[in-house]
Design a protein around this motif. Structure first.
Motif, PDB file in Angstrom:
ATOM      1  N   LEU A  26       0.807  -1.221   0.000  1.00  0.00           N
ATOM      2  CA  LEU A  26       0.000   0.000   0.000  1.00  0.00           C
ATOM      3  C   LEU A  26       0.842   1.274   0.000  1.00  0.00           C
ATOM      4  O   LEU A  26       0.298   2.376   0.030  1.00  0.00           O
ATOM      5  CB  LEU A  26      -0.928   0.007   1.221  1.00  0.00           C
ATOM      6  N   ASN A  27       2.162   1.119  -0.033  1.00  0.00           N
ATOM      7  CA  ASN A  27       3.072   2.270  -0.103  1.00  0.00           C
ATOM      8  C   ASN A  27       2.934   3.219   1.092  1.00  0.00           C
ATOM      9  O   ASN A  27       2.801   4.437   0.946  1.00  0.00           O
ATOM     10  CB  ASN A  27       2.848   3.057  -1.403  1.00  0.00           C
ATOM     11  N   PHE A  28       2.966   2.632   2.296  1.00  0.00           N
ATOM     12  CA  PHE A  28       3.038   3.449   3.502  1.00  0.00           C
ATOM     13  C   PHE A  28       4.470   3.407   4.036  1.00  0.00           C
ATOM     14  O   PHE A  28       5.201   2.438   3.796  1.00  0.00           O
ATOM     15  CB  PHE A  28       2.041   2.951   4.561  1.00  0.00           C
ATOM     16  N   PRO A  29       4.896   4.447   4.779  1.00  0.00           N
ATOM     17  CA  PRO A  29       6.310   4.570   5.133  1.00  0.00           C
ATOM     18  C   PRO A  29       6.765   3.596   6.211  1.00  0.00           C
ATOM     19  O   PRO A  29       6.080   3.378   7.201  1.00  0.00           O
ATOM     20  CB  PRO A  29       6.412   6.014   5.641  1.00  0.00           C
ATOM     21  N   LEU A  30       7.936   3.022   5.987  1.00  0.00           N
ATOM     22  CA  LEU A  30       8.597   2.185   6.974  1.00  0.00           C
ATOM     23  C   LEU A  30      10.049   2.602   7.193  1.00  0.00           C
ATOM     24  O   LEU A  30      10.609   2.391   8.249  1.00  0.00           O
ATOM     25  CB  LEU A  30       8.550   0.714   6.551  1.00  0.00           C
ATOM     26  N   LYS A  31      10.675   3.182   6.159  1.00  0.00           N
ATOM     27  CA  LYS A  31      12.081   3.571   6.266  1.00  0.00           C
ATOM     28  C   LYS A  31      12.260   4.725   7.248  1.00  0.00           C
ATOM     29  O   LYS A  31      11.382   5.579   7.383  1.00  0.00           O
ATOM     30  CB  LYS A  31      12.623   3.981   4.891  1.00  0.00           C
ATOM     31  N   THR A  32      13.405   4.727   7.901  1.00  0.00           N
ATOM     32  CA  THR A  32      13.677   5.785   8.869  1.00  0.00           C
ATOM     33  C   THR A  32      14.335   7.003   8.237  1.00  0.00           C
ATOM     34  O   THR A  32      14.295   8.093   8.794  1.00  0.00           O
ATOM     35  CB  THR A  32      14.592   5.254   9.997  1.00  0.00           C
ATOM     36  N   GLU A  33      14.938   6.832   7.067  1.00  0.00           N
ATOM     37  CA  GLU A  33      15.612   7.947   6.407  1.00  0.00           C
ATOM     38  C   GLU A  33      14.733   8.514   5.294  1.00  0.00           C
ATOM     39  O   GLU A  33      14.126   7.776   4.529  1.00  0.00           O
ATOM     40  CB  GLU A  33      16.954   7.501   5.828  1.00  0.00           C
ATOM     41  N   LEU A  34      14.680   9.815   5.207  1.00  0.00           N
ATOM     42  CA  LEU A  34      13.867  10.477   4.205  1.00  0.00           C
ATOM     43  C   LEU A  34      14.679  10.733   2.947  1.00  0.00           C
ATOM     44  O   LEU A  34      15.807  11.195   2.993  1.00  0.00           O
ATOM     45  CB  LEU A  34      13.350  11.819   4.756  1.00  0.00           C
ATOM     46  N   GLY A  35      14.068  10.416   1.799  1.00  0.00           N
ATOM     47  CA  GLY A  35      14.730  10.691   0.526  1.00  0.00           C
ATOM     48  C   GLY A  35      13.695  10.979  -0.543  1.00  0.00           C
ATOM     49  O   GLY A  35      12.570  10.512  -0.464  1.00  0.00           O
ATOM     50  N   TYR A  95       9.349  10.349   0.761  1.00  0.00           N
ATOM     51  CA  TYR A  95       8.634  11.591   1.057  1.00  0.00           C
ATOM     52  C   TYR A  95       7.153  11.451   0.689  1.00  0.00           C
ATOM     53  O   TYR A  95       6.265  11.831   1.464  1.00  0.00           O
ATOM     54  CB  TYR A  95       9.249  12.761   0.287  1.00  0.00           C
ATOM     55  N   GLU A  96       6.886  10.898  -0.480  1.00  0.00           N
ATOM     56  CA  GLU A  96       5.493  10.733  -0.924  1.00  0.00           C
ATOM     57  C   GLU A  96       4.734   9.770  -0.023  1.00  0.00           C
ATOM     58  O   GLU A  96       3.537   9.937   0.227  1.00  0.00           O
ATOM     59  CB  GLU A  96       5.471  10.248  -2.374  1.00  0.00           C
ATOM     60  N   LYS A  97       5.427   8.735   0.471  1.00  0.00           N
ATOM     61  CA  LYS A  97       4.777   7.788   1.383  1.00  0.00           C
ATOM     62  C   LYS A  97       4.395   8.472   2.689  1.00  0.00           C
ATOM     63  O   LYS A  97       3.311   8.244   3.238  1.00  0.00           O
ATOM     64  CB  LYS A  97       5.712   6.611   1.663  1.00  0.00           C
ATOM     65  N   ARG A  98       5.290   9.328   3.194  1.00  0.00           N
ATOM     66  CA  ARG A  98       5.009  10.028   4.442  1.00  0.00           C
ATOM     67  C   ARG A  98       3.893  11.041   4.257  1.00  0.00           C
ATOM     68  O   ARG A  98       3.072  11.256   5.165  1.00  0.00           O
ATOM     69  CB  ARG A  98       6.282  10.701   4.971  1.00  0.00           C
ATOM     70  N   HIS A 154       0.320  10.958   6.286  1.00  0.00           N
ATOM     71  CA  HIS A 154      -0.180  12.144   6.979  1.00  0.00           C
ATOM     72  C   HIS A 154      -1.588  12.503   6.525  1.00  0.00           C
ATOM     73  O   HIS A 154      -2.528  12.632   7.338  1.00  0.00           O
ATOM     74  CB  HIS A 154       0.794  13.302   6.706  1.00  0.00           C
ATOM     75  N   ILE A 155      -1.779  12.642   5.226  1.00  0.00           N
ATOM     76  CA  ILE A 155      -3.071  13.086   4.688  1.00  0.00           C
ATOM     77  C   ILE A 155      -4.149  12.035   4.927  1.00  0.00           C
ATOM     78  O   ILE A 155      -5.281  12.358   5.324  1.00  0.00           O
ATOM     79  CB  ILE A 155      -2.943  13.405   3.179  1.00  0.00           C
ATOM     80  N   SER A 156      -3.820  10.769   4.707  1.00  0.00           N
ATOM     81  CA  SER A 156      -4.833   9.710   4.848  1.00  0.00           C
ATOM     82  C   SER A 156      -5.335   9.601   6.281  1.00  0.00           C
ATOM     83  O   SER A 156      -6.514   9.323   6.519  1.00  0.00           O
ATOM     84  CB  SER A 156      -4.262   8.362   4.387  1.00  0.00           C
TER      85      SER A 156
END
Length: 508
Positions: A78-87, A98-101, A105-107
């Motif tokens: 579902l493309n939700f964030p798991l990584k700790t580093e932002l890129g 970034y798009e996953k985060r 947030h929005i969802s």
């Protein structure tokens, strides 16, 4: 135009700051414009994620290997964030972190709009978001956990090395999984004990002078309490502004659909209406009733009375398995008159409430049977009450005694009590099903007492798999909006699950 451009830059800057950590408390709402298509896609995919969290929570022990593996897969799908580093880079044409985060947030805020409408919708949403947060926080490294605490101003007092040394033996004794070496390595936090009641109740921390000494790996419990408090307040505030949102005819149908999409089958459609005779109830209670309903039936037969909470929980369950209004009136009258209630008093004081739960009195709400979540989380029993969930509300020794009386094996009782100790109440009930039906795997995720009854009858009647397939095909023909069975939980659930939430959770 200049003002607009300046505002856009400020928004972009604040959003970048907001997404610099993979986890957040959702304190700041999104400020950007999004399309209706994106609005719907984000909402449905987060609902799929929360449904997965719920279904895994009643199928596996939370944070077990199977639980984590399946939840990781759903995050990836579902493309939700798991990584700790932002890129900002997209990996192999996929979605950037970034798009996953941003989606996360929005969802979250979209579902706030859908799930702020009633107390029980809020309760469900908070529970799933908390389970999701617990998993994500637990997946962070020690450094990122500390960064998160600092970022959100959670300034818990760190226990000094000298104090740790002086309390070393007591910290080892009272904190699970610690040794002399780990006590020196781990950070401990000093937190007012009222902020750590879950840990105090399960005796996982050392108490001194009104403070709980919490090891670093248990701090998630405190953070979760903070998250729950913030989210509960935020949902209450969102509910106040809901009329304005609902006036938008583009959003109102979508929000309504989303808020009805989690309950699954509500057993309001009585497919077996009239097929259960009153003479069968005693035998069925021993074979096919979940422990909560078996407990209520036994109390009713012994005392010839149940208080309001018990009558509602048991009466709606009996309605769900097929009792008609006439049968229900006869059932309750015949039992009550054996006690201290004569026929006239029953007709005046109790018959109304029976007709009321069938939607024949008052505001004509056709009440539906209580789900496991409602039984566990709402209206806990007090002295003299018999309703509630025995795995949640009974003293462990009393529960053990009842299981022995019902001929559950000693090893089976130990398995159930271990699940209860870990607060896995629905898994404990599912284990009870397996032990009393002599099956290795129940083959479904239990979330409703009437589901327990239905599955038991299918198993006892034989040809379970055939009946299941017939049931599913009939259900899809009768009501395409109904959900698939929990054991078949997949990404289609968010679209398929519908139910009358107001009547489902109404209680008087």
């Amino acid at each position: 135009m200049q003002f607009s451009g300046r505002r856009k830059k400020l928004i972009g800057s604040s959003q970048n700051d907001l997404y610099d950590h993979c986890l957040q408390f959702y304190g700041q709402p999104p400020l950007e414009n999004i399309s209706l298509t994106e609005f719907e896609t984000f909402a449905v995919e987060r609902l799929k994620l929360l449904k997965t969290v719920e279904n895994l929570g009643v199928s596996y022990v939370k944070n077990s290997e199977h639980y984590v593996k399946k939840l990781e897969a759903e995050f990836s799908n579902l493309n939700f964030p798991l990584k700790t580093e932002l890129g900002d880079r997209k990996v192999q044409g996929g979605t950037s972190e970034y798009e996953k985060r941003r989606k996360d947030h929005i969802s979250h805020f979209i579902l706030r709009l859908a799930y702020c409408q009633t107390e029980d919708l809020r309760r469900w949403f908070i529970q799933q978001e908390m389970d999701l947060f617990r998993y994500r926080f637990g997946d962070l490294t020690s450094k990122h956990k500390t960064d998160f605490l600092h970022k959100n101003n959670l300034k818990y007092e760190t226990v000094s090395a000298e104090e740790k040394k002086s309390l070393k033996d007591k910290l080892i004794t009272s904190s699970y999984g610690l040794s002399g070496i780990t006590v020196e390595e781990y950070d401990f936090y000093k937190v007012p004990f009222q902020d750590a009641l879950d840990l105090v109740r399960t005796r996982k921390v050392y108490l001194l002078a009104g403070n709980a000494y919490i090891p670093h790996h248990e701090i998630v419990t405190i953070v979760l309490n903070d998250f729950r408090t913030r989210l509960s307040k935020a949902l209450a505030m969102t509910a106040r502004s809901l009329p304005t949102v609902q006036s938008d005819e583009r959003l109102q149908p979508l929000l309504s659909h989303l808020s009805h999409a989690y309950v699954g089958q509500d057993y309001s459609i009585q497919k077996n209406i009239g097929k259960i005779s009153l003479e069968q109830i005693d035998a069925l209670s021993g074979k096919s009733f979940p422990l909560c309903m078996r407990h209520l039936h036994k109390a009713l037969r012994e005392n010839h009375h149940l208080r309001h909470g018990g009558r509602m929980q048991y009466g709606l369950f009996l309605k769900g398995i097929g009792l008609t209004l006439e049968q229900a009136l006869q059932f309750w009258r015949s039992e009550f008159v054996k006690g201290k209630v004569d026929a006239d008093k029953f007709d005046k004081a109790y018959a109304y409430s029976v007709r009321h739960m069938f939607g024949k009195e008052g505001k004509r709400t056709d009440y539906t049977p209580y789900s496991c979540m409602k039984v566990i989380l709402s209206n806990p029993p007090s002295q003299g009450d018999y309703h509630g969930c025995p795995f949640r509300h009974s003293d462990p020794e009393l529960l053990k005694q009842n299981l022995q009386n019902y001929k559950v094996s000693p090893s089976g009782i130990n398995q159930i009590l271990e699940l209860v100790k870990g607060m896995h109440y629905q898994l404990a009930c599912q284990k009870y099903f397996e032990l009393t039906h002599n099956v290795e795997d129940a083959g479904f995720s239990l979330n409703h007492p009437n589901q327990y009854f239905t599955e038991s009858q299918k198993l006892l009647d034989g040809g379970r798999e055939i009946k299941k397939e017939v049931d599913m095909s009939q259900r899809s023909q009768e009501n395409p909006a109904n959900m698939t069975r929990p054991s078949q939980a997949n990404s289609k659930q968010a679209h398929e699950e519908m139910g009358d939430l107001d009547s489902f959770f109404q209680d008087e």
